[in-house]
Enzyme design. Structure first.
Site, short mmCIF file in Angstrom:
data_model
loop_
_atom_site.label_atom_id
_atom_site.label_comp_id
_atom_site.label_asym_id
_atom_site.label_seq_id
_atom_site.Cartn_x
_atom_site.Cartn_y
_atom_site.Cartn_z
N GLY A 7 34.09 36.32 41.53
CA GLY A 7 33.71 37.36 42.47
C GLY A 7 32.73 38.30 41.80
N MET B 36 39.18 42.27 48.75
CA MET B 36 39.43 42.03 50.16
C MET B 36 40.74 42.71 50.59
SD MET B 36 36.72 40.73 50.97
CE MET B 36 37.09 40.49 52.68
N CYS C 175 41.44 43.69 41.60
CA CYS C 175 42.81 43.50 42.11
C CYS C 175 43.77 44.55 41.59
CB CYS C 175 43.36 42.16 41.65
SG CYS C 175 42.38 40.79 42.17
N ARG D 74 45.05 38.81 54.83
CA ARG D 74 45.35 38.23 53.52
C ARG D 74 46.47 38.99 52.82
NH1 ARG D 74 42.73 35.45 48.76
NH2 ARG D 74 43.42 36.65 46.98
N ASP E 228 43.29 31.20 52.63
CA ASP E 228 43.16 32.38 51.79
C ASP E 228 44.42 33.23 51.83
OD1 ASP E 228 41.64 34.08 50.15
OD2 ASP E 228 41.25 35.40 51.85
N SER E 229 45.12 33.26 50.72
CA SER E 229 46.30 34.12 50.65
C SER E 229 46.53 34.49 49.19
CB SER E 229 47.52 33.36 51.18
OG SER E 229 48.67 34.10 50.88
N SER F 109 38.91 41.30 39.04
CA SER F 109 38.42 42.58 38.54
C SER F 109 38.71 43.73 39.49
CB SER F 109 36.92 42.48 38.30
OG SER F 109 36.27 42.14 39.51
N GLY G 154 45.58 32.11 40.59
CA GLY G 154 45.33 33.48 40.14
C GLY G 154 46.04 34.46 41.06
P1 XMP Z 1 36.86 38.56 39.98
O1 XMP Z 1 37.58 38.92 38.72
O2 XMP Z 1 36.00 37.36 39.83
O3 XMP Z 1 38.02 38.18 41.03
O4 XMP Z 1 36.11 39.72 40.54
C1 XMP Z 1 37.75 37.67 42.31
C2 XMP Z 1 39.05 37.19 42.95
O5 XMP Z 1 39.94 38.28 43.16
C3 XMP Z 1 40.79 37.99 44.28
N1 XMP Z 1 40.74 39.15 45.17
C4 XMP Z 1 41.70 40.10 45.22
N2 XMP Z 1 42.89 40.20 44.59
N3 XMP Z 1 43.28 42.27 45.65
C5 XMP Z 1 43.69 41.27 44.82
O6 XMP Z 1 44.78 41.38 44.28
C6 XMP Z 1 42.09 42.24 46.32
O7 XMP Z 1 41.74 43.16 47.05
C7 XMP Z 1 41.27 41.10 46.10
N4 XMP Z 1 40.07 40.70 46.61
C8 XMP Z 1 39.79 39.52 46.01
C9 XMP Z 1 40.27 36.74 44.92
O8 XMP Z 1 41.13 35.69 44.55
C10 XMP Z 1 38.88 36.61 44.33
O9 XMP Z 1 38.40 35.29 44.32
#
Ligand code: XMP
Length: 510
Positions: A384, A412, A328, A425, A271-272, A326, A321
């Protein structure tokens, strides 16, 4: 008429799903003839191309089980202790594929009182006096001998003072129950439900240990409600539900991984937010040497240059990605990322050359986005927000100020999540100033993933029928040979493509 993806995605713009629209093809088959079978990794096939994100408000053991039961897969987050993550894998693995209950049945020990049951029901958010089928076992856990079952009709006429009574005094004892043996298989379980006319029948193992319940509701869903849209449970060669986890790339993540592998982990996500790193390359090599049977998902990446290195050291799938999710804020805070449609197209193109499937991660807001991701070369999508707020997501519902029932959903990389430990992460260990790359908030109650996933599956099948593609492989072939035609949409065209000029209308549920 229209353009190929290569033409669209090499113009110097970065696009996301809403920027593009596909042209319909010729229909010569029914939507239910579309197969959504797809590769999650080189070694794991899913019957529904959807997986849940490793986030602490999305995937714990309950969600992982529910996703695999529906034909997808869930990735358990690692914003917890090693023991907690291993316990979540165990919890998910405990579900028998044809048990068909996404809900962890309520299990109590034979010495429990009705007050204990009431308390456990409250923990599940059930209204007072509403008992689900409560399994009574020797030790109070699944896996120990079935002693009996308590249902609402065992308790609803007991009156005042009943709380202090022992479940053993009011339950139907195991000897009086209709049960089904796991070894007898799915058909026998169905027959037991049909002939007994019960809502739920306990499933027992070879030595009488209680394994869960088989639900009449699932049978009804299979037969009448979603006959064509239900996926097949995702199981491994041992017949267990497939479960995934996320870990980081530090030395202590190797210890964590060992504990997860001991629980039977099937796939691991490294996870990164920026996967093209020496840490990830080294970790992939180490895993391939030490756990050759474990499927390794590398990422996240958004360019073929990043992907090349990870493919080169043996990644079994790539997660694509950066900043499209949503919650991020990576693109705003760190100035890096890519439009999700462009990223999925380019990385999938490279992946296809090497037989490495792509997971389009983040930014999925509706079923159309799933269809677009697959048509642009992804083999699965990771969601997510679509699964946050479901019954199976961790956390409890609460009522927001406007009266809506909501659950917590957070990035996260949000300060909230990092406080609990997820900073690996997004941060270097030595960083003293925490820069958030995500937000924390709430999402609406979406019910159970048992209803959501068949809805998505059916909508995607209809999209594929409109393209004229009978399966994911065919859609990818059409993308490659240029039969899949598309255009970009102007702002006005996007507006036109949504609902407009209505005074009021029924809002979609999800
Ligand atoms: P959705 O759009 O489905 O996205 O809600 C979920 C994905 O977002 C990533 N993720 C993050 N990306 N900051 C980010 O830039 C965050 O705090 C964060 N948390 C999750 C991750 O790839 C997830 O599957």
């Amino acid at each position: 008429d229209g353009y190929t993806a290569l033409k669209i995605f090499t113009k110097g713009f970065t696009y996301t799903y809403d920027d593009i629209i596909f042209h319909p093809g010729h229909i010569d088959f029914a939507a239910h003839d579309v197969s959504l079978d797809t590769k999650l990794t080189k070694g794991i096939t899913l019957s529904v191309p959807v997986v849940s994100s490793p986030m602490d408000t999305v995937t714990g053991g309950k969600m992982a089980a529910a996703m695999a039961l529906q034909g997808g897969m869930g990735f358990i987050h690692y914003n917890n202790t090693v023991e907690e993550q291993a316990a979540a894998v165990r919890e998910a693995k405990r579900h028998v594929p044809f048990c068909g209950s996404a809900f962890e049945p309520l299990v109590v020990g034979k010495d429990a009182t009705l007050a204990d049951v009431e308390q456990a029901c409250e923990g599940l958010g059930l209204p007072a006096g509403q008992y689900p089928t409560v399994l009574v076992t020797e030790s109070g856990d699944l896996g120990s001998a079935l002693v009996g079952v308590v249902t609402t009709s065992d308790v609803d006429l007991l009156g005042a003072g009943a709380e202090s009574r022992k479940v053993a005094d009011v339950m139907s004892p195991a000897s009086a129950l209709v049960t089904s043996a796991r070894a007898a298989g799915e058909d026998a379980a169905r027959a037991a439900l049909e002939s007994s006319k019960k809502g739920r029948v306990p499933l027992v193992g070879e030595s009488g240990e209680c394994l869960g319940v088989v639900e009449r509701k699932l049978l009804k869903d299979q037969l009448f409600r979603y006959p064509a849209a239900l996926g097949k449970p995702t199981v491994n060669a041992k017949g267990e539900l497939c479960v995934g986890c996320a870990v980081g790339t530090r030395e202590n993540d190797k210890v964590r991984l060992a504990a997860l592998v001991a629980e039977g982990l099937d796939a691991v996500i490294l996870d990164s937010s920026q996967g093209d790193s020496v840490y990830q390359v080294e970790m992939i090599k180490w895993i391939k040497q030490n756990y050759p049977d474990l499927q390794v998902i590398a990422g996240n990446v958004v360019t073929s240059r990043q992907a090349e290195r990870l493919i080169g050291v043996g990644a079994d799938a790539l997660r694509v990605g950066m900043g499209s999710g949503s919650i991020c804020t990576t693109q705003e805070v760190c100035a890096v990322g890519r439009g999700q449609a462009t990223a999925v197209f380019h990385v999938s193109r490279l992946g296809a050359k090497h037989g490495v499937p792509v997971i389009a991660d983040g930014g999925i807001q509706n079923s159309g986005h799933i269809t677009k991701a697959l048509a642009l070369g992804a083999s699965t999508v990771m969601c997510g927000s679509m699964f946050a707020g479901t019954e199976e997501a961790p956390g409890h519902y609460h009522i927001a100020e406007d009266g809506t029932r909501v659950k917590l959903y957070r990035g996260m990389g949000s300060l909230d999540a990092m406080k609990k430990g997820s900073s690996t992460r997004y941060l270097g260990e030595s960083q003293k100033i925490q820069i958030a790359q995500g937000v924390s908030g709430t999402v609406r109650d979406k019910g159970s993933v048992r209803n959501l996933i068949p809805f998505f599956a059916q909508a995607v099948k209809q999209g594929f029928q409109d393209f004229g593609a009978k399966n994911v492989k065919e859609a990818h072939a059409m993308l490659e040979d240029g039969r899949m035609r598309m255009e970009t949409r102007s702002g006005a065209a996007q507006h036109e493509g949504g609902v407009h000029d209505m005074h009021s209308y029924t809002k979609k549920k999800w």
